[in-house]
Design an enzyme around this catalytic site. Sequence first.
Site, PDB file in Angstrom:
ATOM      1  N   ASP A 114      41.735  49.847  52.130  1.00 49.42           N
ATOM      2  CA  ASP A 114      42.858  50.788  52.263  1.00 49.42           C
ATOM      3  C   ASP A 114      43.960  50.188  53.129  1.00 49.42           C
ATOM      4  O   ASP A 114      45.149  50.268  52.812  1.00 49.42           O
ATOM      5  CB  ASP A 114      42.391  52.155  52.770  1.00 49.42           C
ATOM      6  CG  ASP A 114      41.252  52.073  53.775  1.00 49.42           C
ATOM      7  OD1 ASP A 114      40.754  50.963  54.024  1.00 49.42           O
ATOM      8  OD2 ASP A 114      40.866  53.123  54.317  1.00 49.42           O
ATOM      9  N   TYR A 149      31.771  46.967  37.760  1.00 44.53           N
ATOM     10  CA  TYR A 149      32.006  46.666  36.339  1.00 44.53           C
ATOM     11  C   TYR A 149      30.716  46.283  35.622  1.00 44.53           C
ATOM     12  O   TYR A 149      30.578  46.466  34.427  1.00 44.53           O
ATOM     13  CB  TYR A 149      33.013  45.517  36.182  1.00 44.53           C
ATOM     14  CG  TYR A 149      34.372  45.854  36.723  1.00 44.53           C
ATOM     15  CD1 TYR A 149      35.260  46.584  35.955  1.00 44.53           C
ATOM     16  CD2 TYR A 149      34.752  45.471  37.992  1.00 44.53           C
ATOM     17  CE1 TYR A 149      36.505  46.924  36.446  1.00 44.53           C
ATOM     18  CE2 TYR A 149      35.991  45.803  38.490  1.00 44.53           C
ATOM     19  CZ  TYR A 149      36.865  46.529  37.723  1.00 44.53           C
ATOM     20  OH  TYR A 149      38.083  46.869  38.213  1.00 44.53           O
ATOM     21  N   ASP A 192      47.123  43.484  41.061  1.00 44.81           N
ATOM     22  CA  ASP A 192      48.206  44.106  40.293  1.00 44.81           C
ATOM     23  C   ASP A 192      49.297  44.612  41.238  1.00 44.81           C
ATOM     24  O   ASP A 192      50.482  44.493  40.948  1.00 44.81           O
ATOM     25  CB  ASP A 192      47.678  45.258  39.427  1.00 44.81           C
ATOM     26  CG  ASP A 192      47.440  44.806  37.991  1.00 44.81           C
ATOM     27  OD1 ASP A 192      47.183  43.598  37.808  1.00 44.81           O
ATOM     28  OD2 ASP A 192      47.531  45.638  37.073  1.00 44.81           O
ATOM     29  N   LYS A 196      35.060  47.309  52.136  1.00 38.66           N
ATOM     30  CA  LYS A 196      35.041  48.691  52.643  1.00 38.66           C
ATOM     31  C   LYS A 196      33.722  48.848  53.389  1.00 38.66           C
ATOM     32  O   LYS A 196      32.910  49.733  53.095  1.00 38.66           O
ATOM     33  CB  LYS A 196      35.191  49.652  51.442  1.00 38.66           C
ATOM     34  CG  LYS A 196      35.383  51.101  51.797  1.00 38.66           C
ATOM     35  CD  LYS A 196      36.753  51.424  52.353  1.00 38.66           C
ATOM     36  CE  LYS A 196      36.859  52.893  52.736  1.00 38.66           C
ATOM     37  NZ  LYS A 196      38.023  53.185  53.577  1.00 38.66           N
ATOM     38  N   ASP A 250      40.902  43.764  41.502  1.00 39.12           N
ATOM     39  CA  ASP A 250      41.611  44.228  40.312  1.00 39.12           C
ATOM     40  C   ASP A 250      42.865  44.996  40.737  1.00 39.12           C
ATOM     41  O   ASP A 250      43.979  44.759  40.254  1.00 39.12           O
ATOM     42  CB  ASP A 250      40.654  45.136  39.514  1.00 39.12           C
ATOM     43  CG  ASP A 250      41.142  45.424  38.110  1.00 39.12           C
ATOM     44  OD1 ASP A 250      42.241  44.968  37.766  1.00 39.12           O
ATOM     45  OD2 ASP A 250      40.425  46.100  37.359  1.00 39.12           O
TER      46      ASP A 250
END
Length: 359
Positions: free
Chosen positions: A223, A144, A251, A191, A247
């Site tokens: 994952d 970001y 959610d 990751k 993020d």
Amino acid sequence: MGVDKKILVIPGDGIGQEVTAWGQKVLMTIAENYKHNFSFDEGIMGHVAIEATGNPLPDETLEKARKSDAILFGAIGHAKYDNDPTLKVRPEQGLLKIRKELGLYANLRPIKLFDELLEASSIKPEILSGADILFFRELTGDVYFGEKKRTEDRNTASDLMIYHRYEVERIARKAYEAARSRRKKLCSVDKANVLEASRLWREVVQEVAKEYPDVETEHMFIDNAAMQLIKDPKRFDVVLTGNLFGDILTDEASQIAGSMGMLASASVGDSTGFYEPIHGSAHDIAGKGIANPLASILSAALMLDISFGLKTESLRVIKAVETTLKQGYRTMDIANKHTENHLVMGTEAMGAKVLENLS
Ligand code: NAD
């Protein structure tokens, strides 16, 4: 002995205005019941601020924010901007700016399903029952904020995933401290099999872990974490992750709690904490008086615990919400269509029930 605290209330736009009033009333009731001295001020941000001043975060609001001990925020957003991405001055700029100015680098999102709402989630009750997770999402680094590029021919683009050691260290410490007061388990999500930024993340978390030998540490690839969260949410206690993975995971995890209208979050750094529901300004229901005020009320509970260290008072608020749900009171978003013994009500009536149960 009561505490003295300055609280800035920023209701924002849409249902933010409707629900934040109840978060504030809950704080006022707690102050009265426990003999604390909370003083309130109000600030504008988002669409309402653009309309009034041309600026989504007026200097006056930022000044008040800096002087307060904690901020209770509602939501920002207006259909006008959603439908026209070319508008240069936008409500969300206010939110991004206040987070940056206050140095809010850790976003905490507790995910806990009230037993009374087991049926309201799209996940099977037997998988959900007992799930209680606290997410720590890093908020100021990652793709970001890394360098963004587009080639001259406009056909190739990149966003730099970047983390500095100090950024990982400071949020890791906050997450480990929280794990100590919970079930003493921390899962760091990255990751690291593919990304260099993740390899740094994992290296730093492994170092910080040595300071907390009483907390069990697990490292998991994003994952796998996305899959495990739905398969077996109970296996998680504290989850620590970067901005991008956080993020998405948070959610996904909101489904565990049944509705957006139930989830609160805290953004903290080294000074003023910022407390808000995870939902937006919900234009579709704004002004109808049907928004669920519980996420704002639970945001107030988070403030009491995290910024003011008032654990008993915070638990008292959560208990009042639980009692209200046990009594069968529901706003539309959490009403269970399969049972008839629910009393479906609007924002005002629901907020008033929680206040009644607080007293
Ligand atoms: P939203 O969270 O506002 O609404 C999503 C859906 O959930 C809607 O159907 C809404 O009616 C429902 N919902 C949300 N909160 C509810 C509540 N308390 N009670 C009952 N139902 C509730 O997301 P959206 O529709 O994608 O965005 C609407 C606006 O909000 C946009 O302008 C967006 O930019 C903004 N937004 C702001 C924030 C923020 O302020 N932090 C976050 C997300 C979206």
